[in-house]
Design a protein around this motif. Structure first.
Motif, PDB file in Angstrom:
ATOM      1  N   LYS A  70       0.843  -1.200   0.000  1.00  0.00           N
ATOM      2  CA  LYS A  70       0.000   0.000   0.000  1.00  0.00           C
ATOM      3  C   LYS A  70       0.880   1.253   0.000  1.00  0.00           C
ATOM      4  O   LYS A  70       1.827   1.357   0.778  1.00  0.00           O
ATOM      5  N   SER A 127      -3.484   5.394  -2.299  1.00  0.00           N
ATOM      6  CA  SER A 127      -4.311   6.520  -1.860  1.00  0.00           C
ATOM      7  C   SER A 127      -4.391   7.531  -2.995  1.00  0.00           C
ATOM      8  O   SER A 127      -3.698   7.396  -4.006  1.00  0.00           O
ATOM      9  N   GLY A 158      -8.105   8.272   5.608  1.00  0.00           N
ATOM     10  CA  GLY A 158      -7.003   7.330   5.774  1.00  0.00           C
ATOM     11  C   GLY A 158      -7.391   5.899   5.447  1.00  0.00           C
ATOM     12  O   GLY A 158      -6.659   4.958   5.733  1.00  0.00           O
TER      13      GLY A 158
HETATM   14 MG    MG Z   1      -3.258   8.434   3.897  1.00  0.00          MG
END
Ligand code: MG
Ligand code: ASP
Length: 405
Positions: free
Chosen positions: A7, A41, A151
């Motif tokens: 990630k 993200s 988040g």
């Molecule tokens: Mg983040």
């Protein structure tokens, strides 16, 4: 051959050069024959900016539309990351959360993952592709786009790793791992080689801001071991895993300062059964996360009155105010005072279970630093205090020096 979930957070995909670097890193693993799922993200600042645009139009935009809007941030980065891999001649396919089979409940902007059907991911992996999945998003059973809370890409990564029974889950970020305190604030802070889920959870939810706390809860529940490490170098990071006996030898694992809380004080609340229930049920129904709560001694004749203070995330403050305004008459409270310039300082460590005198030492350290304590809360492995925001950084340094060095 391993199945690896990697990630990359907003800073790690913050511009096209960074995205090219992500592709180079992914390519190395791919060359070893590993099967890779990349979760990204939105580019840093993109989500914030989308929220800002919506709020320029109205202060509390419809949450379904916010999800529709915010999901576009990650959709940009999955495509750009796929393109960056193609530029290196690596087969790669991007998938939105929905396409990846991530099904959530219907709570817009804070949806919980319900289940994951990774059929498409497996097909693409089996055909030799790197699969790039948009973090932070999913869809409801009825096909509505949802997001998983700020988040939330961390949650996407951990949940996918658990669902796919990945051999490795790496969370790449702009820090080297989990530190004993924010190194920008406390220069003597050191990187931890390992940390338990519970400690990480406390630190994440207390403003250490390394990871979204829901993602750590999820990892704990499913026993998903993961590593937090930097996307800017090759250093090993911090392993987050189940608590071991030796972890208790250290009294305090870390110190965190949360600047994102606001304090709401309800003045003149009738002190009779059911009032607190009414207030906090209404806040809960509006999905406002209440953190610390303090009720004062009651005063007055007739029906005694009391003051209740609680903290919420600044992002939830408007919503909380709306709820309280709606209840003002019904409950009969006199006044509402909002304090935004507060900081929540916390010390965390599983060692607190077996060491005594920790609270005394914390309070003494704060007293010596001239810091007044406004609210206190404790758990088995954590002590938190609300203090004046202006003194937050100095207090964090002092507390770190007293407990860790
Ligand atoms: Mg983040
Ligand atoms: N882009 C989303 C956010 O800024 C999700 C994430 O970064 O994990 O909150």
């Amino acid at each position: 051959m391993a199945l690896i979930v990697q990630k990359f957070g907003g800073t790690s995909v913050g511009n096209t050069d960074r995205i090219k670097n992500v592709a180079i890193r992914v390519a190395k693993y791919h060359a070893q024959g590993d099967k890779i799922i990349v979760v990204v993200s939105a580019m840093s600042g993109v989500t914030d900016n989308l929220i800002k645009l919506a709020k320029e139009i109205m202060p509390l935009p419809n949450e379904r539309e916010m999800d529709m809007l915010l999901a576009t941030g990650e959709q940009q980065t999955i495509a750009l990351t796929a393109i960056a891999l193609h530029a290196l001649n690596i087969p790669a396919v991007s998938l939105t959360g929905a396409q990846a089979g991530i099904v959530t409940d219907v709570v817009h902007t804070k949806a919980k993952i319900h289940n994951i059907t990774p059929k498409k991911i497996h097909e693409l992996l089996d055909a030799g592709n790197v699969v790039i999945v948009a973090g932070f998003q999913g869809e409801t059973k009825d096909g509505q786009i949802t997001t998983l809370g700020r988040g939330g890409s961390d949650l996407t990564a951990i949940a996918l790793a658990a669902a796919l029974k990945a051999d490795l889950c790496q969370i790449y970020t702009d820090v080297d791992g989990v530190y004993t305190a924010d190194p920008r604030l406390v220069p003597s802070a050191t990187k931890l080689a390992e940390i338990s889920y519970d400690e990480m959870l406390e630190l994440a939810s207390l403003g250490a801001k390394v990871m979204q706390s829901r993602s750590v809860e999820f990892a704990k529940k499913f026993g998903m071991v993961f590593e937090v490490r930097s996307s800017l170098n090759e250093n090993p990071g911090t392993i987050v895993k189940e608590e071991t006996k030796s972890m208790e030898d250290v009294v305090i694992r870390g110190v965190a300062l949360d600047k994102n809380q606001a304090k709401v004080t309800l003045v003149g609340v009738p002190d009779k059964p059911g009032v607190a229930a009414k207030i906090f049920k209404a806040l809960g129904d509006a999905t406002v996360n209440v953190d610390m709560i303090v009720q004062n001694i009651s005063h007055g004749t007739g029906t005694p009155q009391t003051d209740i203070s609680f903290t919420v995330e600044k992002a939830d403050l408007l919503k909380a105010q709306k709820v309280i305004d709606g209840l003002k008459k019904e409950v009969g409270l006199r006044d509402v005072i909002i304090a935004e310039k507060i900081g929540k300082l916390s010390i965390v460590g599983v060692g607190m279970k077996s060491h005594t005198g920790v609270a005394g030492k914390l309070f003494e350290t704060l007293a010596q630093a001239g810091v007044n304590i406004d609210m206190i809360s404790t758990s088995e492995i954590k002590i938190s205090v609300v203090i004046d925001l202006a003194k937050g950084e100095a207090a964090t340094k002092a507390v770190h020096a007293a407990f860790i060095g």
